[in-house]
Design a protein around this motif. Structure first.
Motif, mmCIF file in Angstrom:
data_model
loop_
_atom_site.group_PDB
_atom_site.id
_atom_site.type_symbol
_atom_site.label_atom_id
_atom_site.label_comp_id
_atom_site.label_asym_id
_atom_site.label_seq_id
_atom_site.Cartn_x
_atom_site.Cartn_y
_atom_site.Cartn_z
ATOM 1 N N SER A 23 -0.411 3.483 7.978
ATOM 2 C CA SER A 23 -1.574 3.509 8.867
ATOM 3 C C SER A 23 -1.358 4.614 9.890
ATOM 4 O O SER A 23 -0.433 4.569 10.695
ATOM 5 C CB SER A 23 -1.737 2.159 9.570
ATOM 6 N N LEU A 56 3.283 1.956 10.557
ATOM 7 C CA LEU A 56 2.353 2.721 11.386
ATOM 8 C C LEU A 56 3.039 4.020 11.771
ATOM 9 O O LEU A 56 4.105 3.996 12.396
ATOM 10 C CB LEU A 56 1.962 1.941 12.644
ATOM 11 N N ASN A 90 1.156 7.062 15.559
ATOM 12 C CA ASN A 90 -0.094 6.578 16.144
ATOM 13 C C ASN A 90 -0.163 6.886 17.636
ATOM 14 O O ASN A 90 0.849 6.840 18.340
ATOM 15 C CB ASN A 90 -0.219 5.066 15.950
ATOM 16 N N THR A 148 6.910 0.958 13.605
ATOM 17 C CA THR A 148 5.830 1.758 14.181
ATOM 18 C C THR A 148 6.418 2.974 14.886
ATOM 19 O O THR A 148 7.325 2.831 15.717
ATOM 20 C CB THR A 148 5.019 0.939 15.211
#
Length: 361
Positions: free
Chosen positions: A76, A110, A113, A137
């Motif tokens: 993502s 992730l 981001n 992440t």
């Protein structure tokens, strides 16, 4: 052969997001030459042709579920996906995709981001709940990490990386030269300043009048070139101001891809931008730039390299911008070296992504 699904703001003709996708695909292929990549795209056919990947319509639930079911890894990012400032709905879309991957017991990462703003308490709780379940992440700036920590995300699952576009390659100069020639710009006669701004910030008359005064001031000494990063919106600035600006002001009014825009920016002497990725392109191209903020992500990026925006769209200050141009020119080579050093710093941060991808692929 590894299978990877990529979720982000892709297929919308946004130069910054397409550059993110291009660099991410390149990175995955450098780590696994046989990787099978599926992109969730607004324009699957264009994405397939452009990048040589599989792609499915991002809002076709059954096709998205099918792609995730067959994948080994769901990525993502990058970009500002988890925020509720510009849209109340998009954050729920991206969280739903992540939840889908978790529900199917896939590895979810992730990558690079930008987090926030998160204005609603419910959204803060949802982001924390979901991100505490993902594999890892990486965020593209310090303030994104700080925000995740504040809302309760496990700090051991977060690392600061950088925007994926920092890994974009500088491009051959010939494509940029052709575009400038087509616009009637002769780089041998004058220095050139590029401007990359959002048209929506200049819909009110005061800002638009100030912009005209500013570019007419610049055009006395420079060629000025407007560069649209989100073409469908930004190119409209030409219709708004063309008849009020001087002859040394030019507008890119055709769509170009990320590599072509990078080549154009490499020809500039200075870039002035409020579009985040215009500043990042300028950094990659080693062209000194001046930032204008419309969103915290501009400050967050510039803080990573010990810089700050000259003004914000809440107070569009053309006198401050004029002074910034003069100051930059007064020690141009020092400012250029500073940009090169900042690029090296962010490239080192970006290696956080490499180590995580090695582990999860």
């Amino acid at each position: 052969m590894s299978r990877v699904v990529i979720s982000g703001f892709y297929g919308f003709n946004n130069i910054g997001d397409e550059a993110i996708l291009e660099t991410l695909i390149s990175k995955l292929r450098s780590l696994d030459s046989n990787v099978f990549i599926t992109v969730l795209s607004n324009n699957p056919e264009e994405t397939r042709v452009k990048y040589g990947v599989d792609a499915v319509k991002r809002h076709d639930v059954f096709k998205v579920m099918g792609a995730i079911r067959k994948t080994d890894l769901l990525l993502s990012g990058g970009g500002s996906l988890l925020q509720d400032d510009t849209s109340a709905r998009s954050i729920h879309y991206y969280l739903a995709i992540i939840k889908m991957g978790l529900m199917m017991r896939k590895k979810v990462f992730l990558i690079s981001n930008g987090i926030g703003p998160l204005n609603r308490e419910h959204n803060k709780k949802q982001v924390a709940k979901v991100l505490n379940k993902v594999k890892f992440t990486t965020v593209r700036d310090f303030n994104s990490k700080k925000l995740l920590e504040e809302i309760g995300v496990d700090v051991s699952k977060i690392a600061v990386s950088a925007d994926l576009v920092i890994d974009m390659e500088m491009q051959p100069l010939d494509s940029g030269s052709r575009i400038l020639t087509k616009l009637g710009i002769d780089r041998t006669k004058r220095k050139c300043i590029g401007i990359a701004i959002r048209q929506k910030d200049f819909r009110n008359q005061n800002n638009r009048d100030a912009l005209v005064r500013f570019v007419n001031h610049l055009s006395k000494d420079y060629t000025v070139l407007f560069i649209p990063f989100y073409f469908d919106d930004d190119a409209k600035i030409e219709m708004d101001i063309r008849h009020n600006v001087d002859g040394n002001v030019h507008f890119i009014s055709e769509r170009y891809d990320a590599d072509e825009v990078m080549s154009v920016i490499q020809h500039l002497d200075i870039l002035i931008g409020s579009r985040l990725h215009s500043l990042i392109f300028s950094l990659v191209a080693e062209v000194p730039f001046i930032g204008i903020s419309y969103d915290p992500k501009i400050e967050n990026f510039m803080e990573m390299i010990d810089m700050y925006p000259v003004c914000s769209m809440k107070q569009f200050d053309i006198e401050a911008l004029k002074e910034a141009v003069v100051t930059l020119e007064a020690d141009y080579e020092m400012n250029k070296r500073r940009i090169v050093e900042a690029k090296d710093v962010l490239k080192r941060h970006l290696r956080e992504n490499d180590s995580m991808l090695h582990k999860v692929l």
